[in-house]
Design an enzyme around this catalytic site. Structure first.
Site, PDB file in Angstrom:
ATOM      1  N   GLY A 302     -83.253 -45.888  36.754  1.00  0.00           N
ATOM      2  CA  GLY A 302     -82.476 -46.681  35.811  1.00  0.00           C
ATOM      3  C   GLY A 302     -81.365 -45.858  35.176  1.00  0.00           C
ATOM      4  N   SER A 303     -81.177 -46.071  33.879  1.00  0.00           N
ATOM      5  CA  SER A 303     -80.004 -45.497  33.212  1.00  0.00           C
ATOM      6  C   SER A 303     -80.017 -43.982  33.115  1.00  0.00           C
ATOM      7  CB  SER A 303     -79.894 -46.077  31.806  1.00  0.00           C
ATOM      8  OG  SER A 303     -79.814 -47.477  31.888  1.00  0.00           O
ATOM      9  N   THR A 304     -81.182 -43.349  33.313  1.00  0.00           N
ATOM     10  CA  THR A 304     -81.171 -41.882  33.261  1.00  0.00           C
ATOM     11  C   THR A 304     -80.332 -41.303  34.387  1.00  0.00           C
ATOM     12  OG1 THR A 304     -83.239 -41.878  34.514  1.00  0.00           O
ATOM     13  CG2 THR A 304     -83.414 -41.624  32.127  1.00  0.00           C
ATOM     14  N   MET A 305     -79.891 -42.176  35.305  1.00  0.00           N
ATOM     15  CA  MET A 305     -79.051 -41.746  36.413  1.00  0.00           C
ATOM     16  C   MET A 305     -77.584 -41.666  36.000  1.00  0.00           C
ATOM     17  SD  MET A 305     -79.711 -40.803  39.317  1.00  0.00           S
ATOM     18  CE  MET A 305     -80.132 -41.142  40.988  1.00  0.00           C
TER      19      MET A 305
END
Lengths: 582, 385
Positions: A302-305
């Site tokens: 998810g957004s940790t990418m």
């Protein structure tokens, strides 16, 4: 004398005529043949049958004794033991050499061994067997008392039992050994060769009562296993496990994992998973508890990418932290890329702070698929992190040739690509001081291993500054603040794939962050799997655990605060939850 | 001429020195080997806890045996001939006594011993001696009737049937075989009609086969002997370990005291299976020495017998040859059993194995032999016996 001396009248009956030398020769011949048969038989036994007889003899007298090597101790980086072998005794019996045990003695034996007399009698019933385990791994004192009963044919034998002082806290990390003393999981398995040492061997002749008569070959003495010093700091390990467990319980989550990396050397300072198990007592051990999720499980991050496409764009000088971008929803083919809390425009910093899918994907699409793939591949997505840990996942990054534009867009915000928590935490090492990707290590290093320069130090600094806003007012993870320190991080909330489609109610909440943000020392990555206690946003479910672990670890390591004036935390409870895009 | 004159002055009452030395050599080997074979059992046995236990008793038996031998040597052979019937009768009475519970002692299922407090008497050993004495006398006494089935053969046959019946009640099949062989051998040497002898031999073989087949205990032993490796931990246990001992011995053995088989693997290592221990510790060389010594002993016995025959001393002649048959056949049986040539019987190796009655009676037998030789020498030199 009367019989032979006087009877002259019937000459044919004289013994002299009947006792002929021929008959004597005949008897002597027969006896001679019989004696020659003995010699012949001896030759046969010693020439023709010799190998067979020698083998049969060796099968009966010759015994190879194993001189057990002591398994190496596993310690943390400061020498605190995490796995050690203690001597225990095993009670065995040789029913073939036993006389019937008097009932009183049998009862006494049963009482000491905590077995029923019937069970023991059953084990001893096969009188042809020469080796039966009665009870394995009991204390030396108890074994002494059992042997002290003086029952012939019952003996003890020394063995080693593996003991894990930290129990469930280090269960997944250390793993455990099987009954045979060989590593089955974790570091015990990964470093089996080093820990096991080499058993010695003694070949002896034994008499029938089991006494050793002599050595028939040179004694090979055992080589004890080496001590293995891990990179783990047991204080941080305890802290990480405790906080993770609390977070999993509070959020009624299915599971959780945490990894603490030394941002300067790539050493793993802590790695824990919940649920865990007690490696000292593995009676009911199901596979769910046994899985080392931080290394084995892969998930869509998810957004940790998002920091990665942004860093790529900054590194290529296509944007700066202050470049304004159009963040209105847009179409790629039939699909729309949108943010739930849509804003017409944001600068790059705000895109990170608010976790904008539109902004991140637009930066990704500034590059051809091949370039983006090369960058993702370079930070280690889709390849094993080479940690040496058994069963480590390599994640999944599809070949760029098959990427469609919408896929390239979703990959920028962490869908369509899967990673393990270890890979994710390691990828964040590029945001430390010098922009190098560091190799991870579970063993203590005497200095950083050479990394791979992926971004300029300046890019790394800009990324950290942008990621600091995530934990500040208006960011998605204000709960990840740490008193006295600037924290740079990124939250993530990913829907889980269930049978090929995204489930509406199953999420992974993530937070990965570095501190102190101005001169990073630690990277902490927290994953909470399927939180069901209300919120499922990464900043909310993983943020607090991250903050506690980071704060405690920095204190344990005596890291000087980089924001000493920042002595108040934002009152997170009053603030509306800033939700990131899922 | 010096040589001749030297011989003339040698003592005319001399023993057969070579024979005496051969016996002394066998006895010396026996002392060493009984000690070697028994040391582990003696030391481990809770009742004795003394490594010299068997050796001391063996020395004692040997001393008693030498005393008895000295005594036997004092009697002229004519004495034995005159009292042959009585000696045989004593043997028979003892064989009957041993069968009476309370007098006869049972060991391993066989009632073979009469307990005399300090010493267990084994009547079957005495019977072997008695058979030599009696069969020789009978043959000489009935020599003119030996062609007749009824007069020459039937009385001896009946006596032997009685002995066989008593020995089988113990049971002691091995002793029976030895006694029968001695009796038939002496009858053969004494000139029994060959047709009677052949018929007797056929009957004896038939009887032996029947006895084996009809007795589960003997059948088991025979089956164990046929293939010891079929059930090496059960029926074939003892024999397989004995064979292993022979195999381990190789050419020169593992060395005195180094036998592994005697360390509780091989039962009866110091009695019936002492040859296996000798084979393991001294190898083929040791076997050849032992077998050679016995062969020489037997040949010497027959020579003494033939010398007596030349002097027309028929009874001493048969006596010496009877002793030769006894020693020869028992050596063959014992070593044959050890090597797996014959089924297990429970016979000792003469002059070698541990065992009181056997040692004493074997020494008595060689004393007879020495006595016959001594008498021969005296007569040749013109002295009276």
């Amino acid at each position: 004398m009367r019989a032979y001396s006087l009877n002259q009248r019937t000459p044919p009956a004289s013994p002299a005529l009947r006792m002929t030398p021929g008959r004597v020769k005949c008897v002597l011949l027969v006896l001679g043949v019989l004696f020659l048969a003995l010699i012949g038989r001896a030759v046969y036994l010693q020439v023709v049958q010799q190998d067979f007889l020698l083998n049969q003899g060796e099968a009966r007298f010759r015994r190879a004794l194993v001189l057990e090597a002591n398994r190496g101790v596993i310690t943390d980086r400061n020498g605190e033991p995490l796995a050690l072998s203690s001597p225990v005794q095993t009670i065995w019996a040789s029913p073939a050499d036993m006389e019937p045990v008097p009932p009183a003695k049998l009862r006494e034996l049963a009482r000491l061994l905590e077995m029923s007399p019937a069970d023991i009698a059953a084990k001893l019933s096969d009188r042809k067997r020469e080796f039966v385990y009665l009870k394995r791994q009991i204390s030396p004192e108890l074994a002494e008392r059992v042997v002290g009963l003086g029952i012939p044919g019952i003996a003890k034998q020394q063995e080693y039992r593996r003991f894990y002082p930290a129990g469930e806290v280090t269960a997944h990390l250390i793993g455990f050994t099987g009954v045979d003393g060989k590593g089955q999981e974790g570091v015990e398995l990964a470093r089996e060769k080093m820990l096991a040492g080499k058993n010695g061997r003694r070949v002896v002749l034994k008499d029938r009562r089991g006494h050793i008569i002599e050595d028939v070959a040179a004694i090979e003495s055992p080589k004890n296993g080496q001590t293995l010093t891990l990179s783990i700091d047991h204080r941080i390990q305890y802290l990480a496990y405790r906080e993770l467990k609390a977070a999993v319980e509070e959020n009624k989550a299915k599971a959780g994992s945490v990894i603490v990396l030394d941002g300067r050397s790539g050493e793993v300072l802590a790695m824990a998973n919940v649920p865990s198990y007690n490696p000292n007592n593995r009676k009911e051990l199901d596979l769910e508890r046994r899985r080392n999720r931080a290394v084995i499980d892969q998930f869509e991050p998810g957004s940790t990418m998002k920091p990665f496409p942004v860093a790529m764009a900054i590194e290529a000088r296509k944007v700066t932290p202050h470049t304004w971008m159009d963040t209105r929803p847009y179409m790629i083919g039939p699909a729309t890329v949108r943010d739930t809390h849509s804003q017409p425009s944001m600068d790059v910093t705000t895109i990170i702070q608010k976790s904008s899918n539109v902004g991140a994907s637009k930066m990704a699409l500034m590059f051809p698929p091949e370039t983006m793939w090369q960058f993702y591949d370079a930070v280690g997505f889709g390849r094993g992190p080479q940690s040496g840990f058994p069963g480590e996942a390599s994640g999944r990054l599809r070949n760029w040739k098959s990427w469609r534009p919408i896929e390239q867009a979703t990959m920028s915000f962490g869908y369509g690509v899967s990673v393990s928590l270890l890979q994710l935490a390691r990828a964040y090492t590029i945001f430390t001081d010098d922009g190098q990707l560091l190799p991870v290590s579970f063993t203590r290093l005497n200095g950083a291993m050479p990394g791979k320069q992926l971004i300029r130090p300046e890019t790394a600094r800009q990324m950290r500054e942008m990621m600091m806003t995530v934990t500040q007012a208006g960011g998605t993870a204000t709960r990840a603040q740490v008193l006295g320190f600037n924290v740079a991080g990124k939250s993530g909330t990913a829907r889980k794939l269930v049978n090929g489609s995204y489930a509406a109610n199953k999420h992974v909440g993530l937070f990965v962050g570095l501190a102190p943000a101005t001169r990073p020392r630690l990277i902490v990555a927290v994953m909470v799997d399927e939180p069901t206690g209300g919120s499922y946003y990464g900043g909310t479910v993983a943020g607090p655990a991250f903050a506690n672990i980071m704060a405690g670890s920095l204190r344990i390591l005596g890291v000087e605060p980089d924001a000493p004036s920042n002595n108040t935390l934002l009152p997170v409870s009053d603030m509306p939850e800033v939700r990131e895009e899922t | 001429m010096m040589v001749n004159s030297a011989r003339r002055y040698s003592p005319i009452t001399a023993l057969d020195e070579a024979l005496a030395w051969a016996i002394a050599l066998l006895l010396s080997i026996s002392l060493v080997m009984v000690y070697s074979a028994s040391i582990a059992y003696a030391e481990a046995d809770a009742g004795t806890h003394n490594r010299y236990f068997y050796l001391m008793r063996h020395v004692l038996f040997m001393a008693v045996g030498l005393g008895v031998a000295y005594g036997v040597f004092q009697f002229p052979t004519a004495f034995w001939q005159k009292n042959a019937g009585r000696v045989f009768l004593i043997g028979l009475v003892l064989l009957i006594l041993v069968l009476i519970p309370g007098i006869g002692k049972v060991v391993n299922g066989s009632r073979r011993w009469i307990s005399l407090v300090v010493f267990n008497l084994q009547p079957s050993e005495i019977m072997k001696f008695a058979t030599v004495i009696y069969a020789a006398d009978y043959t000489v006494r009935k020599s003119h009737k030996l062609h007749s089935l009824k007069e020459g053969f039937a009385p001896m046959f009946m006596a032997m049937v009685a002995v066989a019946f008593l020995l089988l009640r113990e049971p002691d099949f091995g002793a029976l075989m030895v006694v029968m062989t001695i009796a038939m051998g002496i009858l053969f040497l004494g000139g029994i009609n060959l047709r009677i002898f052949s018929g007797l031999a056929v009957m004896a073989v038939t009887a032996v086969v029947l006895l084996i087949v009809l007795s589960p205990y003997r059948l088991k032993r025979v089956l164990g002997f046929m293939d010891p490796w079929d059930d090496p931990y059960g029926k074939g246990y003892q024999l397989s370990h004995s064979l292993i001992a022979f195999g381990r011995g190789e050419w020169f053995g593992v060395g005195l005291g180094a036998s592994v088989e005697k360390l509780f693997y091989l039962p009866e290592a110091h009695t019936d299976f002492i040859m296996a221990v000798i084979a393991e510790e001294f190898g083929f060389a040791g076997i050849c020495l032992i077998v050679g010594l016995y062969a020489w002993l037997v040949r010497r016995a027959f020579h003494i017998g033939m010398e007596a025959r030349k002097l027309e001393r028929y009874y001493p002649s048969l006596l010496a040859q009877g002793v030769g048959i006894w020693l020869g056949i028992q050596v063959f049986f014992n070593i044959g059993v050890n090597m797996g040539l014959l089924p297990t019987k429970g016979l000792t190796l003469p002059l070698m194995s541990f065992g009181g009655s056997a040692m004493v009676m074997n020494l008595a037998a060689v004393a007879l032999l020495l006595r016959v030789d001594w008498e021969n020498r005296r007569i040749m030199r013109g002295y009276k016996v």
